[in-house]
Write a protein that holds these residues in place. Sequence first.
Motif, mmCIF file in Angstrom:
data_model
loop_
_atom_site.group_PDB
_atom_site.id
_atom_site.type_symbol
_atom_site.label_atom_id
_atom_site.label_comp_id
_atom_site.label_asym_id
_atom_site.label_seq_id
_atom_site.Cartn_x
_atom_site.Cartn_y
_atom_site.Cartn_z
ATOM 1 N N PRO A 1 -4.786 7.663 -0.243
ATOM 2 C CA PRO A 1 -4.327 8.602 -0.217
ATOM 3 C C PRO A 1 -4.488 9.501 0.985
ATOM 4 N N GLY A 2 -3.299 10.040 1.125
ATOM 5 C CA GLY A 2 -3.494 11.149 2.028
ATOM 6 C C GLY A 2 -2.656 10.609 3.730
ATOM 7 N N ALA A 3 -1.829 9.314 3.303
ATOM 8 C CA ALA A 3 -1.537 9.243 4.828
ATOM 9 C C ALA A 3 -0.125 9.009 4.476
ATOM 10 N N SER A 4 0.374 8.497 5.766
ATOM 11 C CA SER A 4 1.545 8.725 6.312
ATOM 12 C C SER A 4 1.896 7.740 6.765
ATOM 13 N N VAL B 1 1.322 -1.516 -0.377
ATOM 14 C CA VAL B 1 0.309 -0.114 0.085
ATOM 15 C C VAL B 1 1.088 1.432 0.218
ATOM 16 N N VAL B 2 1.092 2.102 -0.529
ATOM 17 C CA VAL B 2 1.475 3.331 -0.798
ATOM 18 C C VAL B 2 0.323 4.832 -0.647
ATOM 19 N N ALA C 1 -0.618 -4.193 7.311
ATOM 20 C CA ALA C 1 0.708 -4.474 8.389
ATOM 21 C C ALA C 1 1.225 -2.757 7.847
ATOM 22 N N VAL C 2 1.686 -2.236 9.146
ATOM 23 C CA VAL C 2 2.882 -1.372 8.499
ATOM 24 C C VAL C 2 4.377 -1.425 9.546
ATOM 25 N N GLY C 3 5.039 -1.230 9.452
ATOM 26 C CA GLY C 3 6.875 -1.836 9.751
ATOM 27 C C GLY C 3 7.262 -2.358 9.233
ATOM 28 N N ASP C 4 7.086 -3.600 10.231
ATOM 29 C CA ASP C 4 8.071 -5.273 9.175
ATOM 30 C C ASP C 4 7.573 -5.326 7.787
ATOM 31 N N PHE C 5 8.615 -4.897 7.141
ATOM 32 C CA PHE C 5 8.126 -5.317 5.446
ATOM 33 C C PHE C 5 8.272 -6.505 5.392
ATOM 34 N N THR C 6 9.619 -7.207 5.614
ATOM 35 C CA THR C 6 9.947 -8.281 5.596
ATOM 36 C C THR C 6 9.548 -9.273 6.171
ATOM 37 N N GLY C 7 8.223 -9.250 6.777
ATOM 38 C CA GLY C 7 7.501 -10.509 7.066
ATOM 39 C C GLY C 7 6.297 -10.169 7.396
ATOM 40 N N LEU C 8 5.295 -11.078 7.969
ATOM 41 C CA LEU C 8 3.973 -10.367 7.841
ATOM 42 C C LEU C 8 3.717 -9.477 8.890
ATOM 43 N N GLY C 9 4.818 -8.909 10.210
ATOM 44 C CA GLY C 9 4.382 -9.019 10.842
ATOM 45 C C GLY C 9 4.269 -7.047 10.751
ATOM 46 N N GLY C 10 4.533 -7.014 12.423
ATOM 47 C CA GLY C 10 4.386 -5.368 12.032
ATOM 48 C C GLY C 10 3.046 -4.752 12.807
ATOM 49 N N HIS C 11 2.891 -3.394 13.233
ATOM 50 C CA HIS C 11 1.793 -3.025 13.736
ATOM 51 C C HIS C 11 0.800 -2.792 12.664
ATOM 52 N N LEU C 12 -0.491 -3.549 12.965
ATOM 53 C CA LEU C 12 -1.554 -4.429 12.254
ATOM 54 C C LEU C 12 -2.712 -2.597 12.920
ATOM 55 N N ILE C 13 -2.554 -2.446 11.540
ATOM 56 C CA ILE C 13 -4.238 -0.963 11.715
ATOM 57 C C ILE C 13 -5.114 -1.310 11.573
ATOM 58 N N ALA C 14 -6.462 -1.216 11.520
ATOM 59 C CA ALA C 14 -7.966 -1.073 10.362
ATOM 60 C C ALA C 14 -8.124 0.082 9.715
ATOM 61 N N VAL C 15 -8.212 -0.319 8.093
ATOM 62 C CA VAL C 15 -8.782 0.907 8.118
ATOM 63 C C VAL C 15 -10.511 0.803 6.974
ATOM 64 N N PRO C 16 -10.739 2.328 6.879
ATOM 65 C CA PRO C 16 -12.152 1.798 5.757
ATOM 66 C C PRO C 16 -11.244 1.102 4.923
ATOM 67 N N PHE C 17 -12.011 0.014 4.167
ATOM 68 C CA PHE C 17 -11.979 -0.593 2.619
ATOM 69 C C PHE C 17 -11.974 0.630 1.243
ATOM 70 N N ARG C 18 -13.255 1.010 1.269
ATOM 71 C CA ARG C 18 -13.363 2.155 1.126
ATOM 72 C C ARG C 18 -12.883 3.520 0.712
ATOM 73 N N ASN C 19 -11.690 3.744 1.430
ATOM 74 C CA ASN C 19 -10.821 4.144 1.430
ATOM 75 C C ASN C 19 -9.480 3.988 0.326
ATOM 76 N N LEU C 20 -9.386 2.496 0.268
ATOM 77 C CA LEU C 20 -8.041 2.170 -0.610
ATOM 78 C C LEU C 20 -8.378 2.852 -1.893
ATOM 79 N N LYS C 21 -7.732 2.770 -2.518
ATOM 80 C CA LYS C 21 -7.889 3.260 -4.218
ATOM 81 C C LYS C 21 -6.930 1.982 -4.857
ATOM 82 N N LEU C 22 -8.285 0.853 -5.669
ATOM 83 C CA LEU C 22 -7.021 0.309 -5.810
ATOM 84 C C LEU C 22 -7.143 -0.041 -7.753
#
Length: 131
Positions: free
Chosen positions: A113-116, A55-56, A82-103
Amino acid sequence: MNRFRLSWSAAVVLTIVALIPWTDRAAAQEVALTPLEATEVARGYRAETIKLKPVVNDKNETIGRINDFIFGKDGNTYAILAVGDFTGLGGHLIAVPFRNLKLDDPSGYVVLPGASRSALEKLPVFVGNNR
């Protein structure tokens, strides 16, 4: 005598049908998709094709990876990132509304959009209920 049996049988059937709650009969009719809805579903994405995709943000900076999906009892769908550790599936897990994603971004990535990454890392950790 046959007319009486036929009429009596018809009365029994009508009585049984009348005893079935109206809401049960109406709910069964709501399940069918119209041809337009079926076409729209066919144009969508299978969960397995976007799970684990990067996700970018709108600056094309990698900010996470899709880890899972949650289908809320309220009818909403959430992407677990998963935000953080990209070497595996770990990292900080967060939930975002799916409708906010642009596919359908030309880059081929999923865009939030607009996230950092730093802003997402400040969100509360998603803790699933393992259902």
